[in-house]
Design an enzyme around this catalytic site. Structure first.
Site, PDB file in Angstrom:
ATOM      1  N   ASP A   1       0.574   5.199   1.705  1.00 59.17           N
ATOM      2  CA  ASP A   1      -0.115   5.753   2.872  1.00 59.17           C
ATOM      3  C   ASP A   1      -1.192   6.764   2.468  1.00 59.17           C
ATOM      4  O   ASP A   1      -0.993   7.597   1.580  1.00 59.17           O
ATOM      5  CB  ASP A   1       0.887   6.438   3.805  1.00 59.17           C
ATOM      6  CG  ASP A   1       1.737   5.438   4.575  1.00 59.17           C
ATOM      7  OD1 ASP A   1       1.296   4.285   4.739  1.00 59.17           O
ATOM      8  OD2 ASP A   1       2.839   5.817   5.009  1.00 59.17           O
TER       9      ASP A   1
ATOM     10  N   HIS B   1       0.838  -1.199   0.000  1.00 58.95           N
ATOM     11  CA  HIS B   1       0.000   0.000   0.000  1.00 58.95           C
ATOM     12  C   HIS B   1       0.871   1.247   0.000  1.00 58.95           C
ATOM     13  O   HIS B   1       2.048   1.209   0.352  1.00 58.95           O
ATOM     14  CB  HIS B   1      -0.932   0.023   1.220  1.00 58.95           C
ATOM     15  CG  HIS B   1      -0.214   0.154   2.529  1.00 58.95           C
ATOM     16  ND1 HIS B   1       0.489  -0.880   3.102  1.00 58.95           N
ATOM     17  CD2 HIS B   1      -0.087   1.212   3.375  1.00 58.95           C
ATOM     18  CE1 HIS B   1       1.012  -0.474   4.247  1.00 58.95           C
ATOM     19  NE2 HIS B   1       0.693   0.795   4.431  1.00 58.95           N
TER      20      HIS B   1
ATOM     21  N   ARG C   1       5.936   6.539  13.538  1.00 61.80           N
ATOM     22  CA  ARG C   1       5.966   7.159  12.211  1.00 61.80           C
ATOM     23  C   ARG C   1       5.454   8.589  12.261  1.00 61.80           C
ATOM     24  O   ARG C   1       4.485   8.891  12.958  1.00 61.80           O
ATOM     25  CB  ARG C   1       5.079   6.358  11.247  1.00 61.80           C
ATOM     26  CG  ARG C   1       5.246   6.756   9.788  1.00 61.80           C
ATOM     27  CD  ARG C   1       4.119   6.218   8.942  1.00 61.80           C
ATOM     28  NE  ARG C   1       2.870   6.921   9.219  1.00 61.80           N
ATOM     29  CZ  ARG C   1       1.671   6.490   8.842  1.00 61.80           C
ATOM     30  NH1 ARG C   1       1.561   5.342   8.207  1.00 61.80           N
ATOM     31  NH2 ARG C   1       0.586   7.195   9.120  1.00 61.80           N
TER      32      ARG C   1
ATOM     33  N   HIS D   1       4.754   0.188   0.147  1.00 61.48           N
ATOM     34  CA  HIS D   1       5.546  -0.553   1.118  1.00 61.48           C
ATOM     35  C   HIS D   1       4.735  -1.683   1.723  1.00 61.48           C
ATOM     36  O   HIS D   1       3.505  -1.717   1.626  1.00 61.48           O
ATOM     37  CB  HIS D   1       6.126   0.363   2.202  1.00 61.48           C
ATOM     38  CG  HIS D   1       5.110   1.190   2.918  1.00 61.48           C
ATOM     39  ND1 HIS D   1       4.549   2.335   2.387  1.00 61.48           N
ATOM     40  CD2 HIS D   1       4.541   1.053   4.146  1.00 61.48           C
ATOM     41  CE1 HIS D   1       3.690   2.871   3.232  1.00 61.48           C
ATOM     42  NE2 HIS D   1       3.657   2.095   4.316  1.00 61.48           N
TER      43      HIS D   1
END
Length: 311
Positions: free
Chosen positions: A139, A137, A302, A287
């Site tokens: 983000d 996917h 993150r 990723h």
């Protein structure tokens, strides 16, 4: 004059058709930068490639202090050329991680993710809250302006497993069959947060966010705003259909496009140590976090950087 003997006919082979619309097997075109791009050496740090078209380790830069203008500019060029940069054993505080990400723009938060000690830092710990693992996917493509990039730091690593892979979606586009490129040129697709998050959240957790995050449309083929490269901009977490296509045709074409991230030649795989930092260009990559570390813990934090409207 001696008569010419015709060459023997090739032997007949049994039917050997394979299913259509599968991942193409065979030689790949592996182009890391756009045509006409001038490769120049890096003068302010050492860059060590980790993959053929994507991924590089940066040595000689500490992220705990503010970057000077020249280093920031050279890192920006490295990000455009390599799409994901790795920095070993940085051990940043949340404030330092935010400050590093802030060199590239305004930070954004996601109300659907847990946070750590800082509200602008998402904490990804599957032992407490499910996270996006085992799926390719990009983000927050369900936003009108998906994230420019993200800075991820591993706080706790398992003794084995827990790697992350990134795929270069420009290389993935380059290797599509020409007839597929023609079909998707100018096409738009719908992105929605519900398919991805419903994998691990119940409806009552998602329903309050439906008005804030309505479905949005983005180009199936996105042009990178800096390099100009065409990239595949659909993903298996958030893309639901291609506008104007019959559902069966849309599903079939999306499956083909999703598969492109699976080619190893377009990927880099990173094995983490505690304190490592990865910084990736969300406009150019997808990723995949590998969930193969149970019963051990893997804790990541993150910071996301707000992006622009895809075109």
């Amino acid at each position: 004059m001696t008569p010419t003997t015709a060459p023997p006919a090739p032997p007949a082979l049994r039917d050997h058709r394979i299913p259509a619309d599968g991942l193409y097997e065979g030689p790949r075109e592996l182009r890391r930068v756009p045509e006409g791009w001038t490769d120049r050496p890096y003068e302010l740090f050492e860059l060590v490639p980790r993959g053929r078209v994507i991924g590089a380790e940066i040595h000689g830069v500490g992220l705990s202090r503010p970057l000077d203008v020249a280093v920031r500019a050279e890192l920006d060029r490295a990000l455009l050329e390599w799409k994901v940069l790795f920095f070993r054993e940085q051990h940043l505080t949340s404030q330092q991680q935010r400050a590093f990400a802030g060199h590239w723009g305004e930070l954004e938060t996601n109300p659907l993710l847990a946070t750590g000690d800082d509200p602008e830092v998402a904490r990804l710990d599957r032992s407490t809250v499910p996270t996006f693992e085992n799926v390719w996917h990009a983000d927050v493509t369900f936003r009108e302006r998906p994230a420019l990039g993200a800075v991820l730091q591993l706080r706790e690593v398992p003794p084995v497993g827990g790697d992350t892979l990134w795929a270069d979606m420009a290389a993935a586009y380059d290797n599509l069959p020409e007839e597929v490129k023609e079909r998707i040129e100018g096409a738009r697709a719908v992105h929605d947060f519900i398919p991805g998050f419903s994998r691990f959240y119940p409806p009552e957790r998602l329903a309050p966010h439906q008005d804030r995050f309505p479905p949005v449309e983005h180009p199936v083929v996105r042009r990178h705003p800096v390099t100009g490269r065409r990239t595949i901009f659909v993903n298996a977490s958030f893309t639901t259909r291609i506008v104007g296509f019959a559902q069966e045709e849309s599903d079939r074409l999306l499956r083909l496009l999703f598969q492109q991230a699976h080619a190893p030649e377009f990927q880099v795989r990173y094995s983490w140590r505690a304190g490592d930092v990865a910084f990736w260009d969300n406009r150019a990559t997808q990723h995949y976090a590998v969930n193969d570390y149970a019963p051990h813990r893997r804790i990541a934090e993150r910071v996301a950087i707000a992006g622009d409207r895809p075109h």
